[in-house]
Motif scaffolding. Structure first.
Motif, PDB file in Angstrom:
ATOM      1  N   MET A 186      13.251 -16.392  17.817  1.00 37.11           N
ATOM      2  CA  MET A 186      14.550 -15.878  17.388  1.00 37.11           C
ATOM      3  C   MET A 186      14.642 -14.411  17.751  1.00 37.11           C
ATOM      4  N   ASN A 187      14.697 -14.159  19.076  1.00 40.29           N
ATOM      5  CA  ASN A 187      14.736 -12.774  19.540  1.00 40.29           C
ATOM      6  C   ASN A 187      15.772 -12.576  20.635  1.00 40.29           C
ATOM      7  N   GLU A 188      16.835 -13.373  20.620  1.00 43.66           N
ATOM      8  CA  GLU A 188      17.874 -13.266  21.633  1.00 43.66           C
ATOM      9  C   GLU A 188      18.824 -12.122  21.288  1.00 43.66           C
ATOM     10  N   LEU A 189      19.394 -11.521  22.302  1.00 42.64           N
ATOM     11  CA  LEU A 189      20.257 -10.359  22.112  1.00 42.64           C
ATOM     12  C   LEU A 189      21.563 -10.736  21.420  1.00 42.64           C
ATOM     13  N   VAL A 190      21.945  -9.913  20.444  1.00 41.74           N
ATOM     14  CA  VAL A 190      23.222 -10.051  19.748  1.00 41.74           C
ATOM     15  C   VAL A 190      24.126  -8.900  20.172  1.00 41.74           C
ATOM     16  N   SER A 191      25.307  -9.215  20.687  1.00 39.08           N
ATOM     17  CA  SER A 191      26.292  -8.199  21.042  1.00 39.08           C
ATOM     18  C   SER A 191      27.305  -8.074  19.918  1.00 39.08           C
ATOM     19  N   ILE A 192      27.432  -6.868  19.372  1.00 33.96           N
ATOM     20  CA  ILE A 192      28.327  -6.620  18.245  1.00 33.96           C
ATOM     21  C   ILE A 192      29.526  -5.817  18.745  1.00 33.96           C
ATOM     22  N   ILE A 193      30.716  -6.375  18.584  1.00 32.87           N
ATOM     23  CA  ILE A 193      31.944  -5.747  19.065  1.00 32.87           C
ATOM     24  C   ILE A 193      32.592  -4.977  17.911  1.00 32.87           C
ATOM     25  N   MET A 194      32.794  -3.659  18.108  1.00 32.92           N
ATOM     26  CA  MET A 194      33.372  -2.818  17.063  1.00 32.92           C
ATOM     27  C   MET A 194      34.526  -1.971  17.620  1.00 32.92           C
ATOM     28  N   PRO A 195      35.772  -2.424  17.472  1.00 36.65           N
ATOM     29  CA  PRO A 195      36.904  -1.567  17.833  1.00 36.65           C
ATOM     30  C   PRO A 195      37.001  -0.405  16.832  1.00 36.65           C
ATOM     31  N   SER A 196      37.428   0.751  17.319  1.00 37.07           N
ATOM     32  CA  SER A 196      37.585   1.889  16.401  1.00 37.07           C
ATOM     33  C   SER A 196      38.855   2.663  16.720  1.00 37.07           C
ATOM     34  N   TYR A 197      39.494   3.114  15.655  1.00 36.00           N
ATOM     35  CA  TYR A 197      40.644   4.002  15.814  1.00 36.00           C
ATOM     36  C   TYR A 197      40.812   4.812  14.531  1.00 36.00           C
ATOM     37  N   ASN A 198      40.517   6.088  14.622  1.00 36.69           N
ATOM     38  CA  ASN A 198      40.689   7.016  13.495  1.00 36.69           C
ATOM     39  C   ASN A 198      39.981   6.549  12.220  1.00 36.69           C
ATOM     40  N   THR A 199      38.743   6.092  12.382  1.00 40.61           N
ATOM     41  CA  THR A 199      37.951   5.702  11.211  1.00 40.61           C
ATOM     42  C   THR A 199      36.710   6.586  11.073  1.00 40.61           C
ATOM     43  N   GLY A 200      36.854   7.840  11.461  1.00 41.52           N
ATOM     44  CA  GLY A 200      35.730   8.767  11.342  1.00 41.52           C
ATOM     45  C   GLY A 200      35.179   8.872   9.934  1.00 41.52           C
ATOM     46  N   LYS A 201      36.017   8.600   8.965  1.00 47.63           N
ATOM     47  CA  LYS A 201      35.608   8.670   7.556  1.00 47.63           C
ATOM     48  C   LYS A 201      34.654   7.543   7.183  1.00 47.63           C
ATOM     49  N   TYR A 202      34.709   6.441   7.916  1.00 41.78           N
ATOM     50  CA  TYR A 202      33.968   5.241   7.532  1.00 41.78           C
ATOM     51  C   TYR A 202      32.946   4.760   8.569  1.00 41.78           C
ATOM     52  N   ILE A 203      33.123   5.127   9.830  1.00 43.95           N
ATOM     53  CA  ILE A 203      32.372   4.470  10.899  1.00 43.95           C
ATOM     54  C   ILE A 203      30.865   4.713  10.814  1.00 43.95           C
ATOM     55  N   ALA A 204      30.445   5.870  10.284  1.00 41.45           N
ATOM     56  CA  ALA A 204      29.003   6.125  10.160  1.00 41.45           C
ATOM     57  C   ALA A 204      28.352   5.096   9.247  1.00 41.45           C
ATOM     58  N   GLU A 205      29.012   4.775   8.159  1.00 44.42           N
ATOM     59  CA  GLU A 205      28.470   3.787   7.223  1.00 44.42           C
ATOM     60  C   GLU A 205      28.434   2.403   7.867  1.00 44.42           C
ATOM     61  N   SER A 206      29.448   2.093   8.669  1.00 43.65           N
ATOM     62  CA  SER A 206      29.473   0.807   9.366  1.00 43.65           C
ATOM     63  C   SER A 206      28.328   0.712  10.372  1.00 43.65           C
ATOM     64  N   ILE A 207      28.142   1.760  11.160  1.00 40.99           N
ATOM     65  CA  ILE A 207      27.045   1.782  12.131  1.00 40.99           C
ATOM     66  C   ILE A 207      25.699   1.684  11.426  1.00 40.99           C
ATOM     67  N   GLN A 208      25.550   2.411  10.346  1.00 39.26           N
ATOM     68  CA  GLN A 208      24.282   2.403   9.607  1.00 39.26           C
ATOM     69  C   GLN A 208      23.955   1.013   9.082  1.00 39.26           C
TER      70      GLN A 208
END
Length: 257
Positions: free
Chosen positions: A1-23
């Protein structure tokens, strides 16, 4: 169980929240992933926030002009290299074992398309005490009736489902993706709360009821190329099933994280 997972994350003016999402992605127990952030010409501090992350698994892409989430998701899917495709909006969160548990669930049961339960949180990341679920198995007919899965919970096998590209829809572009994916595989529910959906004032997901009905109609008319009659019938069905989902699949729980 080591296959690559691609995570799609659109962003627009979410600087307030995106760090927590990335983390929340960095903290996943499953480590073989790539995060494709597609920024839609943000005018806030999103660039500065994302630049603080030095993880080589993160790819920061940009649209040439402000184009909407549908174009961003299409771009991300074109760039994705993984066997597994997952989605997380730039203000939502995952539980640490989300990827690991979902891939295990799919491999054990030979599923190609799945989703999980999730809970709602407020702008301060505090639980609102509601957990959203859905049918255990979504067929093509059932998916046409309503968009049961939360976008932040979806995962599918790209080799089975194939390349998905959707029409440039302002709203319900995630639903447009599931309507294409369901043609190649039913979608199965992992009955665990593995994600956190942020309810924000002024977000497009909080659009007024009359506009939501309009967007459902445009999904069928423009996205699925249905006749006006069929688009109207589908819209009525979507509205009815949306009410049913709130009654049958939304639980109020005090013990949310």
């Amino acid at each position: 169980m080591n296959e690559l997972v691609s995570i799609i994350m659109p962003s627009y003016n979410t600087g307030k929240y995106i760090a927590e999402s990335i983390q929340s992605i960095i903290e996943q127990t499953y480590k073989n992933w790539e995060l494709l952030i597609i920024d839609d010409c943000s005018t806030d501090n999103t660039d500065d926030v994302v630049s603080q992350f030095r993880d080589l698994r993160i790819r920061y892409l940009k649209n040439d002009k402000n184009s909407g989430a549908a174009v961003s998701r299409n771009y991300g899917l074109q760039e994705a290299k993984g066997k597994w495709i997952a989605f997380l909006d730039s203000d939502d969160l995952w539980m640490p074992q989300k990827i690991e548990k979902q891939i295990s669930f799919m491999q054990k049961n030979h599923y190609f398309f799945s989703y999980t339960q999730y809970e709602e949180i407020d702008e301060q990341s505090k639980s609102l005490g509601r957990v959203i679920s859905g049918p255990k198995r979504i067929t093509q007919k059932l998916m046409k009736a309503y968009c049961w899965p939360g976008c932040l919970t979806i995962m599918y096998d790209a080799e089975k489902i194939g390349m998905i590209q959707i029409e440039n829809l302002k709203k319900h572009n995630d639903y447009a993706m599931w309507l294409k994916a369901i043609k190649n595989s039913d979608c199965y529910l992992l009955e665990q709360n593995l994600a956190r959906y942020r309810k924000r004032n002024g977000s497009i997901s909080n659009t007024g009821y009359s506009k939501l009905i309009k967007y459902h109609y445009l999904l069928w008319k423009n996205g699925e190329k249905c006749s006006s009659v069929i688009a109207t019938v589908r819209t009525i069905e979507n509205v009815f099933c949306g009410v049913w989902k709130k009654l049958a699949y939304v639980k109020k729980e005090d013990g949310c994280r």
